[in-house]
Design a protein around this motif. Structure first.
Motif, mmCIF file in Angstrom:
data_model
loop_
_atom_site.group_PDB
_atom_site.id
_atom_site.type_symbol
_atom_site.label_atom_id
_atom_site.label_comp_id
_atom_site.label_asym_id
_atom_site.label_seq_id
_atom_site.Cartn_x
_atom_site.Cartn_y
_atom_site.Cartn_z
ATOM 1 N N GLN A 1 0.814 -1.215 0.000
ATOM 2 C CA GLN A 1 0.000 0.000 0.000
ATOM 3 C C GLN A 1 0.847 1.265 0.000
ATOM 4 O O GLN A 1 0.339 2.361 0.213
ATOM 5 N N GLY A 2 2.145 1.123 -0.232
ATOM 6 C CA GLY A 2 2.990 2.293 -0.424
ATOM 7 C C GLY A 2 3.924 2.650 0.706
ATOM 8 O O GLY A 2 4.560 3.711 0.665
ATOM 9 N N VAL A 3 4.063 1.800 1.727
ATOM 10 C CA VAL A 3 5.024 2.071 2.802
ATOM 11 C C VAL A 3 6.326 1.360 2.439
ATOM 12 O O VAL A 3 6.391 0.126 2.476
ATOM 13 N N PRO A 4 7.386 2.079 2.092
ATOM 14 C CA PRO A 4 8.581 1.431 1.547
ATOM 15 C C PRO A 4 9.315 0.588 2.593
ATOM 16 O O PRO A 4 9.477 0.992 3.743
ATOM 17 N N GLN A 5 9.712 -0.626 2.167
ATOM 18 C CA GLN A 5 10.541 -1.528 2.972
ATOM 19 C C GLN A 5 9.961 -1.742 4.379
ATOM 20 O O GLN A 5 10.696 -1.839 5.358
ATOM 21 N N PHE A 6 8.636 -1.857 4.449
ATOM 22 C CA PHE A 6 8.024 -1.907 5.777
ATOM 23 C C PHE A 6 8.271 -3.235 6.474
ATOM 24 O O PHE A 6 8.353 -3.289 7.697
ATOM 25 N N ASP A 7 8.401 -4.322 5.709
ATOM 26 C CA ASP A 7 8.646 -5.585 6.392
ATOM 27 C C ASP A 7 10.092 -5.702 6.863
ATOM 28 O O ASP A 7 10.452 -6.647 7.567
ATOM 29 N N ASN A 8 10.931 -4.708 6.526
ATOM 30 C CA ASN A 8 12.280 -4.663 7.108
ATOM 31 C C ASN A 8 12.252 -4.205 8.559
ATOM 32 O O ASN A 8 13.296 -4.176 9.220
ATOM 33 N N ALA A 9 11.061 -3.831 9.056
ATOM 34 C CA ALA A 9 10.939 -3.583 10.493
ATOM 35 C C ALA A 9 11.289 -4.846 11.270
ATOM 36 O O ALA A 9 11.735 -4.775 12.425
ATOM 37 N N VAL A 10 11.068 -6.018 10.676
ATOM 38 C CA VAL A 10 11.598 -7.273 11.214
ATOM 39 C C VAL A 10 13.068 -7.340 10.815
ATOM 40 O O VAL A 10 13.393 -7.272 9.630
ATOM 41 N N ASP A 11 13.944 -7.450 11.774
ATOM 42 C CA ASP A 11 15.380 -7.417 11.485
ATOM 43 C C ASP A 11 15.824 -8.780 10.947
ATOM 44 O O ASP A 11 16.386 -9.610 11.666
ATOM 45 N N TRP A 12 15.612 -8.982 9.643
ATOM 46 C CA TRP A 12 15.988 -10.253 9.021
ATOM 47 C C TRP A 12 17.496 -10.428 8.972
ATOM 48 O O TRP A 12 17.998 -11.546 8.975
ATOM 49 N N GLY A 13 18.226 -9.338 8.873
ATOM 50 C CA GLY A 13 19.683 -9.438 8.801
ATOM 51 C C GLY A 13 20.182 -9.594 7.374
ATOM 52 O O GLY A 13 19.459 -9.396 6.394
ATOM 53 N N TRP A 14 21.446 -9.990 7.256
ATOM 54 C CA TRP A 14 22.096 -10.073 5.950
ATOM 55 C C TRP A 14 21.490 -11.159 5.059
ATOM 56 O O TRP A 14 21.519 -11.058 3.841
ATOM 57 N N PHE A 15 20.952 -12.220 5.652
ATOM 58 C CA PHE A 15 20.491 -13.362 4.866
ATOM 59 C C PHE A 15 18.968 -13.342 4.690
ATOM 60 O O PHE A 15 18.324 -14.390 4.664
ATOM 61 N N TRP A 16 18.412 -12.131 4.567
ATOM 62 C CA TRP A 16 16.969 -11.976 4.414
ATOM 63 C C TRP A 16 16.449 -12.743 3.203
ATOM 64 O O TRP A 16 15.331 -13.268 3.229
ATOM 65 N N PHE A 17 17.255 -12.813 2.131
ATOM 66 C CA PHE A 17 16.812 -13.476 0.903
ATOM 67 C C PHE A 17 16.602 -14.973 1.121
ATOM 68 O O PHE A 17 15.887 -15.626 0.354
ATOM 69 N N PHE A 18 17.196 -15.527 2.179
ATOM 70 C CA PHE A 18 17.025 -16.945 2.490
ATOM 71 C C PHE A 18 16.012 -17.144 3.610
ATOM 72 O O PHE A 18 15.257 -18.127 3.618
ATOM 73 N N GLU A 19 16.006 -16.200 4.550
ATOM 74 C CA GLU A 19 15.123 -16.349 5.712
ATOM 75 C C GLU A 19 13.655 -16.131 5.349
ATOM 76 O O GLU A 19 12.773 -16.832 5.872
ATOM 77 N N LYS A 20 13.370 -15.182 4.477
ATOM 78 C CA LYS A 20 11.979 -14.893 4.133
ATOM 79 C C LYS A 20 11.289 -16.087 3.473
ATOM 80 O O LYS A 20 10.150 -16.415 3.830
ATOM 81 N N PRO A 21 11.925 -16.780 2.509
ATOM 82 C CA PRO A 21 11.267 -17.980 1.964
ATOM 83 C C PRO A 21 11.078 -19.081 3.010
ATOM 84 O O PRO A 21 10.043 -19.757 3.002
ATOM 85 N N ILE A 22 12.057 -19.248 3.910
ATOM 86 C CA ILE A 22 11.914 -20.249 4.975
ATOM 87 C C ILE A 22 10.712 -19.898 5.843
ATOM 88 O O ILE A 22 9.876 -20.756 6.176
ATOM 89 N N PHE A 23 10.586 -18.622 6.212
ATOM 90 C CA PHE A 23 9.451 -18.206 7.030
ATOM 91 C C PHE A 23 8.131 -18.416 6.277
ATOM 92 O O PHE A 23 7.157 -18.912 6.854
ATOM 93 N N ALA A 24 8.100 -18.009 5.012
ATOM 94 C CA ALA A 24 6.853 -18.110 4.241
ATOM 95 C C ALA A 24 6.390 -19.565 4.150
ATOM 96 O O ALA A 24 5.198 -19.862 4.321
ATOM 97 N N TYR A 25 7.332 -20.473 3.894
ATOM 98 C CA TYR A 25 6.963 -21.884 3.786
ATOM 99 C C TYR A 25 6.544 -22.438 5.146
ATOM 100 O O TYR A 25 5.548 -23.178 5.256
ATOM 101 N N LEU A 26 7.272 -22.058 6.198
ATOM 102 C CA LEU A 26 6.937 -22.535 7.540
ATOM 103 C C LEU A 26 5.575 -22.007 7.980
ATOM 104 O O LEU A 26 4.771 -22.740 8.569
#
Length: 566
Positions: free
Chosen positions: A323-348
């Motif tokens: 809805q136009g809030v930039p990078q809002f899910d970065n409020a969760v501190d995923w860290g450097w490996f966000w590209f790997f953690e987000k798919p793991i979270f989504a599947y889990l």
């Protein structure tokens, strides 16, 4: 001392360093898990109070104190499916808010999480909106605004009105959705005789730092998105040292706790100045203001700000980002490996919605990963078989060139090339497991979806350590051991599963390596004891599947079970 004995002594020293030194640094650089939510006492599960909870959840005196402060001002109630609270008409502040869906503890009668509290109450934390007084005289902070309705709810906004003696009229309209987002429309009508500069502002103020400290793994404290980047670098101590400022077009700023967030989201099309600053009595403030606009007589000017106050639920944050809030899910501190953690979270998370239990979802995640990596495991076992077949030749080369290490390495590498063996191939499944393991560690630690999620029996929170430990005879002795000593039942099962897995591995020819592999399961049991139960369940399931996998692959590579030829 022989080389084998030296290796054993060296390993023993390293093991002692890990066992006694690791607990000293883990909480600073690698926090293991959330605090326990239960303990076993007298053989029964007892719910622990939340040490980081708002004091109103436990203290009658604090409740009365806040009640007295809330009674100082007329209020507009906030009632949504997820929020309860009120807006103070004195100063037009959102300063009373609890999160209905999230509790302080796992007890059925637990108080909901309190996020915002009025100034003058314990742990004051509130948002305010107004206009700068540089050439404009806005309503004072003690002015009582007139409200258009007694209750703010989704689909039913509330307007607050006030005026000054110079002929300007002010309106703040609050609206709220069924999540955690408020929309604040600030309007000035200039009924005076001269133009006035209008610069609206929004602020979030809080007293004290968060009870969950900022660590190398998880950032808590001031956070902003500006100039296209998520900024986790500012800490409370930096704000104490001096005001932290930035200028941007698009972005947001606020305070990010481990699970909770307050964020001001100005008009994304206009430039604004944002800052974090400190006040007296450990007060901290995040605020923004755009450049002033000259408002002619007889005209009105409206600016719109969104204000988020709630839980950092990943899917909800992502919906606001769309809805136009930039990078809002970065409020969760995923860290450097966000590209790997987000798919793991989504599947889990998808598995959890499918089966209704996060522990079972973790087991299914492990099954999925094991199935996907099975072809790699086959190649690993084939490599191990080839390595075992050339062990006698390697041993002969080691004896022949024991006084010339450089020549020894050259001859061994030539042997690998001659026999077409890759010694690194056997490490590939382990290397693949490392990012998966770390991703699950972060998901369990930083996502609120894992908070207070049970498995079964005494395991009431998969993101906390196992509370059932034989160290105090499973709660029959009246003391609670420190977390680094409280080796629970689940970590013990982890050590046992690892022991049997190692027993099935081809035994190394070197005696020192045998000693290392014999001790490793029990060292890892102690190291993993303070970690989240969910992480241990993943590892135990992985070990059990590996044992089954080894049984299957041994049938395909029987040479691994036979002693190598001399």
């Amino acid at each position: 001392m022989t080389e084998d004995r030296r290796n054993i002594v060296l390993f023993a020293l390293i093991a002692m360093l890990i066992l006694f030194g690791y607990p000293l640094i883990q909480q600073r650089f690698f926090p293991t898990a959330n605090p326990p939510v239960t303990k076993i006492e007298g053989g029964k599960t007892k719910v622990l109070p939340n040490g980081a909870a708002d004091p109103t959840a436990d203290s009658p005196a604090a409740v009365r104190s806040r009640t007295a402060v809330l009674a100082d001002s007329p209020r507009v109630r906030i009632e949504t499916p997820r929020l309860r609270g009120s807006i103070s008409l004195k100063g037009a502040r959102i300063d009373d808010l609890v999160l209905v869906d999230h509790k302080e503890t796992i007890a059925k009668n637990s108080a909901p999480i309190r996020l915002l509290s009025p100034a003058g109450a314990p742990d004051a934390y509130f948002a305010g909106f107004g206009w700068q007084n540089n050439g404009l005289t806005p309503p004072a902070t003690d002015v009582v605004w007139r409200a258009s309705a007694p209750v703010l709810s989704p689909g039913h906004p509330v307007q607050l009105d006030a005026a000054n003696a110079a002929g300007q009229r002010f309106r703040i309209e609050f609206a709220v959705d069924d999540g955690y987002m408020f929309t604040v429309r600030q309007t000035v009508l200039n009924a005076g005789a001269a133009p006035v500069p209008v610069a609206p502002y929004g602020l979030v103020s809080r007293v004290g730092e968060f009870k969950d400290p900022s660590t190398w793994t998880i950032h808590t404290g001031p956070m902003s998105v500006h100039n296209g980047k998520s900024d986790y670098a500012v800490k409370f101590k930096d704000v104490d040292a001096g005001t932290q400022r930035f200028t941007t077009t698009g972005g947001w700023l606020g305070f990010s706790d481990k699970y909770w967030l307050t964020a001001l989201i100005p008009d994304q099309a206009r430039a604004f100045d944002g800052q974090f600053r400190a006040g007296g009595n450990k007060a901290y403030q995040a605020d923004y203001a755009p450049p002033p606009t000259l408002l002619p007589p007889g005209r009105a000017l409206t600016s719109t700000t969104r204000f988020f106050a709630g839980a950092k639920e990943v899917n909800l944050l992502q919906s606001y980002e769309k809805q136009g809030v930039p990078q809002f899910d970065n409020a969760v501190d995923w860290g450097w490996f966000w590209f790997f953690e987000k798919p793991i979270f989504a599947y889990l998370d998808w598995l959890f919605k499918l089966v209704g239990n996060f522990g079972v979802a973790i087991i299914l995640l492990t099954l999925t990963i094991k199935a996907l990596t099975f072809p790699i495991a086959q190649r690993q076992f084939a490599s191990m078989a080839a390595m075992r077949a050339i062990q006698p030749k390697m041993k002969a080369l080691q004896e022949r060139f024991k006084d010339d290490k450089a020549r020894q390495q050259q001859e061994i590498m030539a042997l690998y090339k001659q026999e077409k063996v890759n010694p690194v191939a056997g490490c590939l499944p382990t290397l693949i497991q490392i990012p998966i393991f770390y991703a699950l560690y972060k998901v369990l630690l930083v996502t609120i979806e894992m908070r207070h999620q049970p498995l079964a029996l005494w395991i009431k929170d998969l993101s906390a350590p196992d509370p059932l430990t034989p160290v105090n005879l499973f709660g029959l002795l009246a003391f609670t051991p420190p977390h680094w000593l409280a080796i629970g039942v689940v970590p013990i099962l982890l050590g046992v599963s690892m022991y049997f897995q190692f027993k099935l591995n081809p035994q190394p020819m070197d005696d020192a390596q045998k000693q290392v592999f014999a001790l490793m399961p029990w060292v890892m049991m102690v190291i993993m004891a303070p970690f989240a139960v969910g992480l241990q369940i993943y590892w135990i399931t992985n070990n059990c599947l590996t044992i089954l996998q080894q049984k299957i692959l041994y049938s395909r590579h029987p040479q691994l079970k036979t002693a190598p030829a001399k």
